[in-house]
Design an enzyme around this catalytic site. Structure first.
Site, PDB file in Angstrom:
ATOM      1  CG  ASN A  12      -1.741   1.256   1.361  1.00 15.31           C
ATOM      2  OD1 ASN A  12      -1.891   2.012   0.409  1.00 15.31           O
ATOM      3  ND2 ASN A  12      -2.302   1.482   2.539  1.00 15.31           N
ATOM      4  CD1 TRP A  13       3.669   1.238  -2.782  1.00 14.05           C
ATOM      5  CD2 TRP A  13       4.109   2.741  -4.373  1.00 14.05           C
ATOM      6  NE1 TRP A  13       4.714   0.759  -3.512  1.00 14.05           N
ATOM      7  CE2 TRP A  13       5.013   1.659  -4.501  1.00 14.05           C
ATOM      8  CE3 TRP A  13       4.199   3.786  -5.285  1.00 14.05           C
ATOM      9  CZ2 TRP A  13       5.996   1.610  -5.487  1.00 14.05           C
ATOM     10  CZ3 TRP A  13       5.174   3.739  -6.267  1.00 14.05           C
ATOM     11  CH2 TRP A  13       6.069   2.657  -6.361  1.00 14.05           C
ATOM     12  CE  LYS A  14      -0.066   3.208   4.881  1.00 13.55           C
ATOM     13  NZ  LYS A  14       0.144   3.358   6.329  1.00 13.55           N
ATOM     14  CG  HIS A  99      -5.694   1.721   5.457  1.00 13.88           C
ATOM     15  ND1 HIS A  99      -5.198   2.643   6.360  1.00 13.88           N
ATOM     16  CD2 HIS A  99      -4.680   0.838   5.224  1.00 13.88           C
ATOM     17  CE1 HIS A  99      -3.950   2.334   6.650  1.00 13.88           C
ATOM     18  NE2 HIS A  99      -3.606   1.247   5.981  1.00 13.88           N
ATOM     19  CD  GLU A 101      -2.842   5.426   6.895  1.00 18.34           C
ATOM     20  OE1 GLU A 101      -1.796   5.065   7.443  1.00 18.34           O
ATOM     21  OE2 GLU A 101      -2.974   5.488   5.647  1.00 18.34           O
ATOM     22  CD  GLU A 169      -3.182  -2.309   7.461  1.00 12.11           C
ATOM     23  OE1 GLU A 169      -2.094  -2.305   6.880  1.00 12.11           O
ATOM     24  OE2 GLU A 169      -4.010  -1.393   7.349  1.00 12.11           O
ATOM     25  N   GLY A 175       3.168   1.850  10.759  1.00 11.51           N
ATOM     26  CA  GLY A 175       4.190   2.878  10.603  1.00 11.51           C
ATOM     27  C   GLY A 175       4.956   3.233  11.855  1.00 11.51           C
ATOM     28  CB  SER A 214       5.541  -2.257  11.822  1.00 12.71           C
ATOM     29  OG  SER A 214       5.228  -0.892  12.048  1.00 12.71           O
TER      30      SER A 214
END
Length: 254
Positions: A12-14, A99, A101, A169, A175, A214
């Site tokens: 996932n490159w976000k 997700h 976020e 997650e 992160g 992570s």
């Protein structure tokens, strides 16, 4: 990993990636088959602005391209949003929905996530449905109940092994470099499998459950050795071909 389930190593490159990043995608595509020994599938979910070019850059390789979100509607007056059909048109095979976020930054509820998953299916995409607890929820002993609630609300009853991937997650691990203990990961993934069985029956036996939060080259081997961990949803480590391929390499011999 779960016997009989082909692992998925997903990135996932976000909000990262421009034209200058195409070289990394090409390197990932070129190296993935060797890294995983053809024992895993690959996926990189890039920003929508890069999706068409990413799909072309990785065409013919074992690595698919995906989107990071979609709207629940097929079209309409939703300025700035992107439909699942648009992602499909750009070459996507998967899309991440729910997700943490998106849930935190945009207030997405379980019901919204479920609607997006259904929209993904309608467009012919595989929905990667994300679930996970916050640090406060883990400390207060609510992890499993939170996962149960999110599965019941975010995973539609029509989910199958072919149209759905579930990504666990732990929000506090994304992160941060922190991860739950291996027994905690095993417990969470076993619980997710059991809840999926409760929701969709025997079909749950084939659903891939990814670990995200992570996962890096130095811990991927341990995490992928856990029962019911059928791959990973990789954040920062997916931005560099070297790191992503090292994680894919950890699939060998599992």
């Amino acid at each position: 990993m779960t016997p009989g389930i082909r692992p998925l190593i997903a990135g996932n490159w976000k909000m990262n990636g421009t034209s200058d990043s195409l070289g990394e995608l090409q390197a990932i595509a070129a190296g993935f088959a060797d890294a995983s020994g053809n024992e895993a599938d690959g996926l990189i979910c890039v920003p929508a602005t890069l999706l068409d070019r990413a799909a072309k850059a990785m065409a013919g390789s074992p690595v698919a391209s995906g989107g990071q979100d979609c709207h629940a509607k097929e079209s309409g007056a939703h300025t700035g949003d992107i439909s699942a059909a648009m992602l499909k048109d750009c070459g996507a095979s998967h899309v991440i929905v729910g997700h943490s976020e998106r849930r935190a930054d945009h207030g997405e509820s379980d019901a919204v996530v479920a609607a997006k998953a259904k929209a993904a299916w309608q467009a012919g995409l595989v929905a990667v449905i994300c679930i996970g607890e916050t640090r406060e929820e883990r400390v207060s002993g609510k992890t499993l109940s939170v996962l149960s609630t999110q599965i019941a609300g975010s995973v539609p009853a029509e989910a199958t092994a072919a149209n759905t991937v579930v990504a666990y997650e732990p929000v506090w691990a994304i992160g941060t470099g922190l991860i739950p203990t291996l027994p905690d990961v095993e417990e969470a993934h076993a619980h997710i499998r059991a809840e999926l069985k409760r929701l969709i029956g025997a079909e749950a036996d084939g659903v891939r459950i990814l670990y995200g939060g992570s996962m890096k080259p130095d811990n991927a081997g341990e995490l992928l050795s856990i029962n019911n961990v059928d791959g990973g949803l990789i954040g920062g480590a997916s931005l560099k071909a070297k790191d992503f391929l090292a994680i894919a390499n950890a699939v060998k011999g599992k």
